[in-house]
Write a protein that holds these residues in place. Structure first.
Motif, mmCIF file in Angstrom:
data_model
loop_
_atom_site.group_PDB
_atom_site.id
_atom_site.type_symbol
_atom_site.label_atom_id
_atom_site.label_comp_id
_atom_site.label_asym_id
_atom_site.label_seq_id
_atom_site.Cartn_x
_atom_site.Cartn_y
_atom_site.Cartn_z
ATOM 1 N N UNK A 1 31.047 64.891 39.563
ATOM 2 C CA UNK A 1 32.275 65.287 39.732
ATOM 3 C C UNK A 1 32.687 66.132 38.622
ATOM 4 N N UNK B 1 35.492 66.910 35.588
ATOM 5 C CA UNK B 1 36.942 66.309 35.270
ATOM 6 C C UNK B 1 37.783 67.679 34.983
ATOM 7 N N UNK C 1 40.565 68.442 32.184
ATOM 8 C CA UNK C 1 40.620 67.054 31.505
ATOM 9 C C UNK C 1 39.115 67.058 30.354
ATOM 10 N N UNK D 1 39.971 66.493 26.745
ATOM 11 C CA UNK D 1 40.238 64.888 26.475
ATOM 12 C C UNK D 1 39.133 64.056 26.369
ATOM 13 N N UNK D 2 38.337 64.149 27.476
ATOM 14 C CA UNK D 2 37.185 62.992 27.480
ATOM 15 C C UNK D 2 35.938 63.319 26.502
ATOM 16 N N UNK E 1 52.916 63.773 27.173
ATOM 17 C CA UNK E 1 52.304 63.259 28.448
ATOM 18 C C UNK E 1 50.711 62.722 27.898
ATOM 19 N N UNK F 1 48.551 59.625 30.044
ATOM 20 C CA UNK F 1 47.644 60.428 30.153
ATOM 21 C C UNK F 1 47.969 62.052 30.039
ATOM 22 N N UNK F 2 47.176 62.843 29.348
ATOM 23 C CA UNK F 2 47.494 64.137 29.440
ATOM 24 C C UNK F 2 47.557 64.897 30.681
ATOM 25 N N UNK G 1 55.366 69.269 34.849
ATOM 26 C CA UNK G 1 55.979 69.160 36.143
ATOM 27 C C UNK G 1 57.482 69.672 36.053
ATOM 28 N N UNK H 1 48.734 52.968 31.295
ATOM 29 C CA UNK H 1 48.318 51.445 31.800
ATOM 30 C C UNK H 1 46.962 51.447 31.320
ATOM 31 N N UNK I 1 37.640 56.795 30.585
ATOM 32 C CA UNK I 1 38.868 56.038 30.075
ATOM 33 C C UNK I 1 38.610 54.676 29.505
ATOM 34 N N UNK I 2 37.503 54.399 29.899
ATOM 35 C CA UNK I 2 36.755 52.965 29.544
ATOM 36 C C UNK I 2 36.391 53.011 28.256
#
Lengths: 401, 158
Positions: B25, B27, B30, B33-34, B55, B57-58, B63, B114, B149-150
């Motif tokens: 997939x 991203x 994003x 970011x990654x 923001x 996570x970006x 919104x 989180x 994210x990990x």
């Protein structure tokens, strides 16, 4: 104004850890059969169906609703599935309400079913860790799921924020909710976890997600629940035949908060609950819920969450929800008994069926048929919550005329 | 104390099954970011070009204002809004317990993410997770980073 809508039939299939002798569609069938008996109708009298089924991994089947639709004999009639996490049942009732209130259908079946404990982890040989893994796919899969999120961790964070802000609820107050709800379930044949506990039993149970302990958490269940909703004219006809009293839905509110709990400016308030309950009370003309309501079923997936909900549903000021349990106001015989069925903690959580089951308890209370009957109950309140950090909320007021 | 876990049932058959779908997939927006995490060990949030809300996570669109956001490099420092210690977990995490999960607000941002705080056995207490507790980001070694994210976690900033 929407057309008037009444609940004219209710039924449930007992919530248990497992029903290994039943498929989910047979549980749905048995529950449909019972709700039709309760309303003295046949399946041919039903115009349309709304299905509350939460998680495709639980049923090991995508679109499980079409299988149920066929099995219960609704072929060639409309059917819509609702899936909104723990609030699936509440949202299913709201959707069925909309269908009748709009005039689109006269008689609607609202049926929730879930078979959660087929999930099984071959490493630990246990079911719950795999079941919460199935649920974890409901958390954001890019930012949240890879970190090992599960419902207790998600729902404890607002409670932790509340403790930081107000210094409560204490572990003792939360334990009292556990004792109350497990105890209320005693004598309820539909409940999975009827238990007479002491505060010490709860405090001694092991930590799951601190400060929530095992006995602060509901257990996942297999089970089903159903209602039949009807338009005013039809409801009067049906109830004349069945001899049951129509229970009117007089208030409906719903609101979904941010998926990312971290976007919320006051993490200690379940703002979806505030929004949904205010909207619902406004529609029902209720200004002082604790005085005007006779009975309430709140979504108590976790004890601390029930206490925060007292505040966010307007039963207590922020920071003072714990007093309602400490002072016995929400106990049987108190000013506003909460979760006399046992709630999720006492009955279990058959996710898609849970909100509908809690709704059937309110209907029983208003009909005067409940196991722990509130004398002469006229107005009842249902609160259905789900999603990441309590994002989804539906509130419903029901009344007897 | 008896719940109904041990009720008896008629004979029934059980079968093993699993539901597996493989993905390759994208991203999407994003990617930056990654990529910054994986290649440079840097954290980026975003900021609304109109209201200035940060923001993380970006997200690339605000919104509230319905206008684009711009990337902002973060210092990697922040504070705990609320935290918990998980002593039970999802099946693929049972060997990693206890896990400390918290809402962490990065200093330059207006919302919390989180994420995990890695704590030693001594540190792993709720009293060390109070609101306002300072934390800082730590990246995994470069050869272990996958652009996920990990790839990072937080530690107490003492």
């Amino acid at each position: 104004m929407p057309n008037r809508v009444a609940i004219v039939g209710i039924s449930a299939f007992p919530f248990r850890v497992r029903h290994p002798n039943y498929t989910y569609y047979r549980m749905a069938y048995e529950t449909t059969k019972k709700v039709l008996e309760d309303a003295n109708l046949t399946i041919h009298d039903i115009d349309s169906a709304i299905y509350g089924i939460y998680n495709d991994f639980f049923e090991r089947q995508f679109m499980p609703d079409i299988i149920v639709h066929d099995y219960i004999g609704m072929i060639l009639k409309p059917g819509t599935r609702v899936t909104t996490g723990g609030a699936t049942g509440g949202y299913a009732i709201r959707t069925a309400y909309m269908e009748v209130a709009s005039g689109l259908s006269d008689v609607v079946l609202c049926l929730g079913v879930e078979k959660s404990n087929d999930c099984w982890d071959p490493v630990t040989k246990a079911r719950t860790p795999e079941l919460v893994k199935a649920i974890s796919y409901s958390a954001d899969c890019e930012f949240v799921r890879p970190l090992g999120s599960f419902p207790a961790a998600s729902y404890v964070l607002p409670v932790r924020a509340h403790i930081e802000e107000f210094g409560n609820p204490s572990e003792e107050s939360m334990a009292r909710v556990s004792v109350k709800n497990h105890g209320n379930a005693v004598g309820n044949p539909y409940a999975q976890s009827p238990m007479k506990l002491t505060i010490e039993d709860v405090l001694k149970s092991r930590y799951i997600s601190e400060p929530f302990k095992k006995l602060d958490c509901c257990l996942y269940s297999e089970g089903a629940a159903a209602m039949i909703l009807a338009s005013e004219k039809k409801a009067k006809e049906i109830c004349k035949n069945s001899g049951k009293e129509p229970i009117w839905i007089t208030g409906v509110g719903a609101g979904n908060d941010s998926n990312f709990g971290g976007l919320r400016q006051k993490l200690w308030s379940l703002t979806s609950n505030v929004y949904a309950s205010r909207q619902c009370f406004k529609m029902a003309g209720i200004t002082n819920p604790i005085k005007e309501l006779d009975v309430a079923e709140l979504h108590d997936a976790f004890t601390g969450q029930e206490i925060l909900s007292y505040e966010d549903c307007g039963f207590a000021k922020h920071g003072e929800g714990y007093k309602l349990i400490d002072e016995g106001i929400v106990e049987e015989g108190g000013e506003l008994p909460v979760n006399l069925s046992g709630g999720l903690i006492g009955c279990g959580h058959a996710v898609g069926a849970t909100g509908i089951y809690q709704g059937t308890e309110i209907v029983r209370q208003l009909r005067g048929e409940a196991i722990r009957q509130v004398p002469d109950a006229i107005k009842g309140f249902l609160h259905s919550v789900g999603g990441p950090v309590t994002a989804y909320c539906v509130c419903i007021v029901m009344e007897r005329s | 104390m008896a719940d109904r876990a041990n009720e008896e049932h008629e004979e029934f058959l059980e079968y093993y099954d699993e539901m597996t779908i493989h993905y390759l997939y994208s991203v999407g927006e994003l990617t930056k970011f990654f990529k910054e995490i994986r290649d440079n060990g840097k954290l980026f949030g975003t900021r609304c070009t109109k209201c200035g809300f940060g923001y993380f996570p970006p997200r690339l669109n605000c919104h509230k204002c319905y206008v684009p956001c711009e990337w902002v490099e973060l210092s990697g420092k922040g504070e705990v809004i609320a935290g918990t210690i998980c002593r039970f977990g999802v099946s693929n995490f049972t060997d990693k317990l206890p896990i400390t999960i918290a809402f962490i607000k990065m200093d330059e941002m207006d919302m919390a993410i989180r994420h995990t705080i890695l704590m030693s056995e001594d540190e792993c207490k709720l009293e060390n997770l109070k609101r306002g507790t300072r934390v800082k980001v730590q990246f995994k070694p470069k050869e272990q980073r996958e652009g996920r994210i990990t790839d990072f976690y937080f530690v107490l900033d003492k």
